[in-house]
Enzyme design. Structure first.
Site, mmCIF file in Angstrom:
data_model
loop_
_atom_site.group_PDB
_atom_site.id
_atom_site.type_symbol
_atom_site.label_atom_id
_atom_site.label_comp_id
_atom_site.label_asym_id
_atom_site.label_seq_id
_atom_site.Cartn_x
_atom_site.Cartn_y
_atom_site.Cartn_z
ATOM 1 N NE ARG A 283 30.763 48.217 20.425
ATOM 2 C CZ ARG A 283 30.237 47.459 19.477
ATOM 3 N NH1 ARG A 283 29.023 47.740 19.016
ATOM 4 N NH2 ARG A 283 30.900 46.438 18.989
ATOM 5 C CD GLU A 312 25.274 46.572 25.325
ATOM 6 O OE1 GLU A 312 25.348 45.543 24.651
ATOM 7 O OE2 GLU A 312 25.199 47.713 24.836
ATOM 8 C CG HIS A 330 24.503 44.900 21.617
ATOM 9 N ND1 HIS A 330 25.595 45.367 22.288
ATOM 10 C CD2 HIS A 330 24.866 44.900 20.297
ATOM 11 C CE1 HIS A 330 26.585 45.633 21.443
ATOM 12 N NE2 HIS A 330 26.154 45.351 20.220
#
Length: 364
Positions: A283, A312, A330
């Protein structure tokens, strides 16, 4: 007998045999999320009798999580099944208070493609293969000339740019801007987060010849370590590794929690004894973005391979413009096989709950 209704938020492969069987058993209502207000109105009216919700990859992120509409969830709702491994812990808690199951997808499907991306980042991080990108080859379409022009100048650390020589000569190609192109073999990698995905990453990097250290809240049992099939050394923190051994590569494979927020920060970067590389497929918030950029600017961080980002979906332009950074949007788990696997597991979770079970992979 009236079929139970299942609301589908997002897409799936409609040709899956598992979906066709599911359709025969349940009334499937497909829905495209627009606004929170419209969704609330629809929950009050046409979706007031739904028994389950299928949440595809984006889920309820556009409206700030399911908790923003949970007070309008119909009393008939029994399960919210997500296609992703990661999930919103606050949503899970709020749903549990209302006796609504939340399920996710086991990491089995994601582990293989994510670990493949780590291998890609690792190999190019050590060998700097990404720096010979198409635009430069178009400008210097000569295998001998481009090696020489890449080799002999100093890398521009501040801007993250390659400096090209204006001279002609011969170079074997073992370096770029005086930075050596290396094999990962024999180098030391620290994997932060050592669940199923982290362990598979460890296996693949071990097969490249790397020495594996893992950081986890607690050490694996002897039996669990034996099952890995490769040797792995435990460390309780990154700082502990930095004090007692060399670090050539850090791979982030842990979730976002309060404990992992900015786990990689200025202190950690400075504590590592020599320049190193970093890969993040966990993450984005695990790495302090400003500390990362400072590390790249100083040359302490030689390479960053990032599939996730602190803010993000936004990607920092200072990262985009650097040639010592490789970015992917991602997509670590984004293969057709995993897309279908996640859908099947979500359908199985819904079916299990609606048949009276507690959910195959319930998280609350």
């Amino acid at each position: 007998m009236t079929k139970q209704q299942v609301l589908f938020i997002g897409d799936l492969n409609h040709s899956l045999p598992e979906f066709k069987r599911f359709q025969a058993k349940y009334e499937c209502l497909e829905y495209k999320m627009t606004t929170r207000g419209q969704f609330v109105e629809d929950l009050k009216t046409k979706f007031s009798h739904i028994s389950a919700i299928y949440g595809a990859w984006l889920g309820f992120v556009p409206i700030g999580g399911f908790r923003t509409v949970i007070e309008y969830a119909p009393s008939s709702l029994k399960v919210l099944a997500f296609c992703s491994v990661g999930y919103d812990h606050q949503d899970a808690h709020e749903l549990a208070q209302r006796n609504i199951a939340m399920t996710n997808v086991p990491s089995d499907g994601a582990a293989e493609p994510v670990s493949e991306l780590v291998v890609y980042f690792t190999i190019t991080g050590f060998r700097q293969l990404h720096m010979y990108e198409r635009q430069k080859l178009l400008k210097i379409p000569d295998t001998i000339d481009i090696r020489y022009k890449f080799a002999n100048e100093e890398f521009n650390q501040k801007d993250g740019k390659i400096n090209l020589s204006h001279e002609r000569g011969y170079d074997f190609g073992e370096r770029i801007n005086k930075r050596p192109n290396l094999s990962p073999r024999g180098h030391n990698v620290v994997i932060v987060g050592f669940g199923q995905i982290g362990q598979l990453i460890g296996r693949k990097l071990h097969e490249l010849g790397m020495n594996i250290t893992y950081v986890k809240r607690s050490k694996l049992s002897n039996e669990q370590e034996d099952k890995l099939g490769y040797e792995a050394t435990y460390a309780s923190t990154i700082l502990d590794v930095a004090k007692h051994g060399e670090v050539d590569l850090i791979v982030i494979a842990c979730p976002a929690t309060p404990e992992t927020h900015h786990l990689i920060n200025e202190e950690v970067i400075k504590s590592i004894s020599k320049p190193f590389r970093i890969v993040n497929i966990g993450r984005g918030t695990v790495i302090d973005q400003e500390a990362l950029l400072q590390g790249l600017n100083s040359g302490k961080i030689l390479f960053a391979g990032l599939d996730v980002f602190e803010n993000e979906p936004a990607i920092n332009k200072d990262l985009i413009n650097r040639e010592d950074v490789v970015l992917t949007p991602h997509i670590g788990a984004s293969t057709q096989e995993n897309f279908d696997y996640a859908a099947i597991k979500a359908l199985e979770n819904i079916d299990d709950v609606l048949e009276g079970g507690s959910g195959i992979s319930k998280v609350n």
